[in-house]
Write a protein that holds these residues in place. Structure first.
Motif, PDB file in Angstrom:
ATOM      1  N   PHE A  92      -6.778  -5.695   4.509  1.00  0.00           N
ATOM      2  CA  PHE A  92      -6.131  -5.383   3.238  1.00  0.00           C
ATOM      3  C   PHE A  92      -7.203  -4.917   2.248  1.00  0.00           C
ATOM      4  CE2 PHE A  92      -1.788  -7.216   3.678  1.00  0.00           C
ATOM      5  CZ  PHE A  92      -1.926  -7.837   4.913  1.00  0.00           C
ATOM      6  N   PHE A  93      -7.085  -3.674   1.795  1.00  0.00           N
ATOM      7  CA  PHE A  93      -8.012  -3.149   0.791  1.00  0.00           C
ATOM      8  C   PHE A  93      -7.373  -3.351  -0.588  1.00  0.00           C
ATOM      9  CE2 PHE A  93      -9.018  -0.915   4.707  1.00  0.00           C
ATOM     10  CZ  PHE A  93     -10.406  -1.025   4.747  1.00  0.00           C
ATOM     11  N   VAL A  94      -8.117  -4.026  -1.457  1.00  0.00           N
ATOM     12  CA  VAL A  94      -7.512  -4.505  -2.702  1.00  0.00           C
ATOM     13  C   VAL A  94      -8.354  -4.118  -3.916  1.00  0.00           C
ATOM     14  CG1 VAL A  94      -6.639  -6.551  -3.902  1.00  0.00           C
ATOM     15  CG2 VAL A  94      -6.681  -6.521  -1.392  1.00  0.00           C
ATOM     16  N   PRO A  95      -7.800  -3.355  -4.862  1.00  0.00           N
ATOM     17  CA  PRO A  95      -8.518  -3.159  -6.136  1.00  0.00           C
ATOM     18  C   PRO A  95      -8.710  -4.533  -6.796  1.00  0.00           C
ATOM     19  CG  PRO A  95      -6.647  -1.641  -5.957  1.00  0.00           C
ATOM     20  CD  PRO A  95      -6.507  -2.645  -4.844  1.00  0.00           C
ATOM     21  N   LYS A 122      -9.891  -0.657 -10.809  1.00  0.00           N
ATOM     22  CA  LYS A 122      -8.576  -0.241 -11.320  1.00  0.00           C
ATOM     23  C   LYS A 122      -8.064   1.005 -10.592  1.00  0.00           C
ATOM     24  CE  LYS A 122      -9.048  -2.215 -15.938  1.00  0.00           C
ATOM     25  NZ  LYS A 122      -9.077  -1.925 -17.390  1.00  0.00           N
ATOM     26  N   HIS A 123      -8.543   1.186  -9.352  1.00  0.00           N
ATOM     27  CA  HIS A 123      -8.069   2.291  -8.527  1.00  0.00           C
ATOM     28  C   HIS A 123      -8.350   3.660  -9.150  1.00  0.00           C
ATOM     29  CE1 HIS A 123      -5.494   4.464  -5.625  1.00  0.00           C
ATOM     30  NE2 HIS A 123      -5.623   3.387  -4.871  1.00  0.00           N
ATOM     31  N   VAL A 124      -9.525   3.795  -9.745  1.00  0.00           N
ATOM     32  CA  VAL A 124      -9.986   5.116 -10.188  1.00  0.00           C
ATOM     33  C   VAL A 124     -10.957   5.620  -9.128  1.00  0.00           C
ATOM     34  CG1 VAL A 124     -11.191   6.410 -11.977  1.00  0.00           C
ATOM     35  CG2 VAL A 124      -9.709   4.470 -12.603  1.00  0.00           C
ATOM     36  N   SER A 125     -10.758   6.857  -8.675  1.00  0.00           N
ATOM     37  CA  SER A 125     -11.593   7.386  -7.596  1.00  0.00           C
ATOM     38  C   SER A 125     -13.033   7.558  -8.057  1.00  0.00           C
ATOM     39  CB  SER A 125     -11.063   8.743  -7.139  1.00  0.00           C
ATOM     40  OG  SER A 125      -9.782   8.584  -6.594  1.00  0.00           O
ATOM     41  N   PRO A 159     -10.386   4.526  -3.632  1.00  0.00           N
ATOM     42  CA  PRO A 159      -9.068   4.921  -4.117  1.00  0.00           C
ATOM     43  C   PRO A 159      -8.828   6.407  -3.824  1.00  0.00           C
ATOM     44  CG  PRO A 159     -10.144   3.512  -5.716  1.00  0.00           C
ATOM     45  CD  PRO A 159     -11.158   3.800  -4.651  1.00  0.00           C
ATOM     46  N   SER A 160      -7.718   6.694  -3.181  1.00  0.00           N
ATOM     47  CA  SER A 160      -7.343   8.063  -2.799  1.00  0.00           C
ATOM     48  C   SER A 160      -8.347   8.708  -1.845  1.00  0.00           C
ATOM     49  CB  SER A 160      -7.153   8.964  -4.023  1.00  0.00           C
ATOM     50  OG  SER A 160      -6.327   8.332  -4.973  1.00  0.00           O
TER      51      SER A 160
END
Ligand code: ZN
Length: 304
Positions: A92-95, A122-125, A159-160
């Motif tokens: 599980f990849f988790v911010p 915060k899931h910013v690339s 992220p992304s």
């Protein structure tokens, strides 16, 4: 890069690899007990963060945010039950913002023996961050996940999947074992630069988001039926099996956890469990095998 990959994973010369991968007999891989294929079930627990506009802002429309919340609140418990029924461990990849916001969910994942990997704050690339900020975000995400889950992550998924020029070096600088971000190979490999970092390649066809992510802001992408995705993933699995490869599936609890889709995932797991020699492994377990095989190859080539 290619030569190293070939030596590590196929045990063959450069010229032989294309033919060997296309035809039987399949080459040896570093999977345990002669397993025919490694399968990693990956879940990116993005929750609310992917619905924020702009990214990282903490603000978003309620239809998106509430879809995001469905992930940790509703879908993860169902997925943990499914994985327990199948007796497999996932990654599980988790911010880290998600870990801080839904700590009980993250602790329940870790308590069930699954791996937790880093996935930003915060899931910013990284491709959208300045260098100093990218370093800070990587460090903070690792510290928070360690504090909440009890273990320091060894793997990183951006992220992304959108890296900066510096990302892999930053990951290596944090002593991470693997990255799972690049699309440039069918098989796991070891980076030459930064040396020793394992790559577990990904692909869009093995991601649930292109099929299931519907965004009301656009209305332009059709929703795919779970049955279609089952058929697509079976096709992909059979090809990966023939390659004796690594079937590296990326899913998102908020998409795959909906009732018909989680039933499809159950059916899919039952289908692939019928194959001989399927090794279900976390991303960490696969990366450790690849790293160790590379080290053994290097040692075997060293002058005596
Ligand atoms: Zn994500």
């Amino acid at each position: 890069m290619l030569a190293l990959r070939v030596l590590v994973l196929a045990g063959l010369g450069v010229a032989g690899v294309a033919a060997a991968e296309a035809e039987a007999p399949a080459p040896e891989r570093p999977w345990p007990d002669g397993a025919a294929i490694a399968v990693t079930l990956g879940f990116d627990v993005d929750a609310d963060t992917v619905w924020w506009d702009p990214p990282g802002s903490g603000r978003g429309a309620s239809d998106g945010i509430s879809q995001g919340r469905y992930g940790p609140r509703v879908a993860v418990p169902k997925l943990l039950a499914l994985l327990a029924r199948h007796g497999v461990h996932a990654t599980f990849f988790v911010p880290s913002w998600v870990a801080e916001t839904y700590p009980e969910t993250i602790r329940s994942i870790a308590a069930a023996g699954h791996e937790i990997g880093a996935h930003g704050v915060k899931h910013v690339s990284p491709s959208q961050l300045e260098l100093a900020e990218e370093r800070r975000v990587m460090r903070e995400s690792l510290q928070v996940l360690e504090r909440i889950s009890g273990a320091r992550p060894v793997g990183y998924r951006a992220p992304s999947w959108s890296l900066s020029e510096a990302t892999l070096r930053i990951a290596a600088g944090e002593k991470l074992l693997y990255s799972s971000n690049l699309f440039d190979a069918d098989l796991p490999y070891v980076h030459e630069d930064p040396a020793g970092l394992v790559e577990l390649p990904v692909s869009w066809v093995l991601d649930d988001a292109p099929f299931f992510w519907f965004d009301a802001a656009g209305w332009d992408k059709p929703i795919t039926s779970a049955a279609s995705v089952h058929a697509i993933w079976m096709e992909e699995f059979e090809a990966a099996y023939a390659l004796r490869g690594h079937f590296n599936l990326t899913m998102h609890p908020q998409f795959i956890g909906r009732p018909a889709r989680i039933r499809m995932l159950d059916r899919f797991l039952r289908s692939i469990e019928e194959f001989e020699g399927v090794w279900f492994a976390t991303a960490r377990e696969v990366a450790e095998r690849v790293r160790d095989a590379a080290a053994a190859q290097t040692a075997a080539r060293a002058p005596r």
